[in-house]
Design an enzyme around this catalytic site. Structure first.
Site, PDB file in Angstrom:
ATOM      1  N   ARG A 160      39.176  37.392 -97.821  1.00 48.43           N
ATOM      2  CA  ARG A 160      40.174  36.483 -97.229  1.00 48.43           C
ATOM      3  C   ARG A 160      39.941  35.024 -97.626  1.00 48.43           C
ATOM      4  O   ARG A 160      40.310  34.109 -96.906  1.00 48.43           O
ATOM      5  CB  ARG A 160      40.170  36.593 -95.694  1.00 48.43           C
ATOM      6  CG  ARG A 160      40.453  37.979 -95.166  1.00 48.43           C
ATOM      7  CD  ARG A 160      41.856  38.468 -95.493  1.00 48.43           C
ATOM      8  NE  ARG A 160      42.095  39.735 -94.831  1.00 48.43           N
ATOM      9  CZ  ARG A 160      41.769  40.934 -95.336  1.00 48.43           C
ATOM     10  NH1 ARG A 160      41.221  41.005 -96.545  1.00 48.43           N
ATOM     11  NH2 ARG A 160      42.011  42.046 -94.675  1.00 48.43           N
ATOM     12  N   SER A 234      47.060  40.157 -87.973  1.00 47.10           N
ATOM     13  CA  SER A 234      45.645  40.090 -87.609  1.00 47.10           C
ATOM     14  C   SER A 234      45.216  38.635 -87.480  1.00 47.10           C
ATOM     15  O   SER A 234      45.280  37.881 -88.446  1.00 47.10           O
ATOM     16  CB  SER A 234      44.794  40.792 -88.669  1.00 47.10           C
ATOM     17  OG  SER A 234      45.143  42.155 -88.765  1.00 47.10           O
ATOM     18  N   GLU A 330      41.633  34.247 -89.086  1.00 48.61           N
ATOM     19  CA  GLU A 330      42.193  34.427 -90.418  1.00 48.61           C
ATOM     20  C   GLU A 330      43.425  33.556 -90.557  1.00 48.61           C
ATOM     21  O   GLU A 330      43.792  33.131 -91.656  1.00 48.61           O
ATOM     22  CB  GLU A 330      42.564  35.909 -90.604  1.00 48.61           C
ATOM     23  CG  GLU A 330      43.219  36.252 -91.918  1.00 48.61           C
ATOM     24  CD  GLU A 330      43.537  37.732 -92.038  1.00 48.61           C
ATOM     25  OE1 GLU A 330      44.457  38.064 -92.807  1.00 48.61           O
ATOM     26  OE2 GLU A 330      42.886  38.541 -91.371  1.00 48.61           O
TER      27      GLU A 330
END
Length: 334
Positions: A160, A234, A330
């Site tokens: 990520r 998420s 995130e």
């Protein structure tokens, strides 16, 4: 080119936060992107480069300029290479690849967002990541208006992460991304509950189209539709911990899910830890944790960005107290 002032970003963030920006500019070609950056003035700053806003939490009005790519195209370059405009919808790219017998993206089905964001976030799901596909990123340097081309290695991708996300943040306007797909289909079925979902349908050896459909159905079953419930998918990254830390926790929590990264590291699902802390289906004011997936924070109606941040920080505290692990968003909080 589209230019608006005092512009509402409600339709440009999936969390459903009603915030405004001082100035909104949408460019539809490389040349327009160059024009935009060449004529930026001091009053136009700060800058926020925005895609579909599916990985963004706005904490208030933005006192600057929002730059958005309207460059939307897809073209095959041969030898499994596909080039997409930064504003092209990611899932449309995946669909195109599956229909044209180009493989490797099917596990990344129905992830919201645009192709430009895939090169920033290194999006991933079900054992696959965008970095496995990205060959080259084309971008306009904001400081100079120069068109730059970056290889996969230049972007320094990891879980990520990319240089666009931190070191190069707000320094480039991505205009296109070139992906390298495979012409040989090698399905990845061992992540999450893919095999179980296939078994329920009596499928042993799925085609790419069947695998894409199964993953789409799995995601739709556990993730809320942002058109009905504001969310950014998420919210937290799954933490990677040392093998020793994992062994310590697995001795306390029988059956704790994990994914081996290498001989020294394990990934522990953040959603599982949040669930163990009792947060799934619970709320703090107008912000809550989705009842079907604890990794997802939701706008229950009328939540501000600050409401979501307060919930995020409370969950981080509880996970740290219970497991001794730091979890990090995130989502891009601005």
């Amino acid at each position: 080119m589209k230019i608006e002032f005092n512009y509402s970003l409600l339709k440009h963030n999936t969390f459903g936060i009603d915030a405004k920006c001082q100035r909104f500019v949408e460019y539809n070609s490389v040349e327009e992107a160059q024009d935009v950056v060449r004529f930026l003035e001091d009053d136009d700053y700060p800058l926020l480069i925005l895609g579909s806003g599916s990985n963004l939490l706005l904490t208030g009005d933005y006192a600057g300029t929002v730059l958005h790519s309207g460059i939307s195209f897809i073209e095959e370059l041969g030898d499994g290479r596909v080039r997409c405009g930064s504003g092209y919808v990611w899932d449309d790219f995946v669909d195109y690849c599956v229909r044209h017998n180009l493989y490797g993206a099917e596990n990344l089905s129905i992830i919201p967002g645009e192709c430009g964001a895939s090169a920033v976030q290194n999006i991933g799901a079900y054992g696959a990541e965008a970095k496995d596909l990205i060959e080259e990123v084309e971008a306009v340097e904001i400081a100079t208006g120069k068109v730059c081309h970056f290889s996969n290695a230049d972007c320094e991708y990891s879980y990520r992460q990319s240089k666009f996300k931190y070191e190069w943040r707000d320094k480039f306007l991505i205009t296109s991304v070139t992906y390298k797909l495979s012409k040989t289909y090698e399905p990845r079925l061992d992540y999450g509950n893919i095999r179980a979902a296939l078994a329920e349908r009596g499928i042993d050896n799925p085609t790419a189209a069947e695998l894409r459909q199964v993953i789409t159905d799995i995601r739709n079953a556990k993730l809320p539709d942002p058109k009905r419930i504001g969310n950014a998918g998420s919210f937290f990254m799954n933490p990677i911990v040392s093998k020793d830390k994992y062994l310590e926790l697995s001795a306390q929590y029988e059956g704790m899910p994990h994914y081996t990264i290498d001989d020294d590291h394990e990934k522990i699902p953040a959603g599982w830890m949040i669930d163990q802390c009792g947060w799934r289906g619970k709320a703090l004011g107008h912000a809550g944790v989705y009842e079907k997936q604890a990794l997802v924070l939701v706008n229950l109606g009328g939540a501000t960005g600050s409401d979501v941040v307060r919930l995020c920080e409370t969950i981080q505290h509880d996970v740290r107290e219970k497991f001794g692990i730091e979890i990090h968003p995130e989502v891009n909080v601005r």
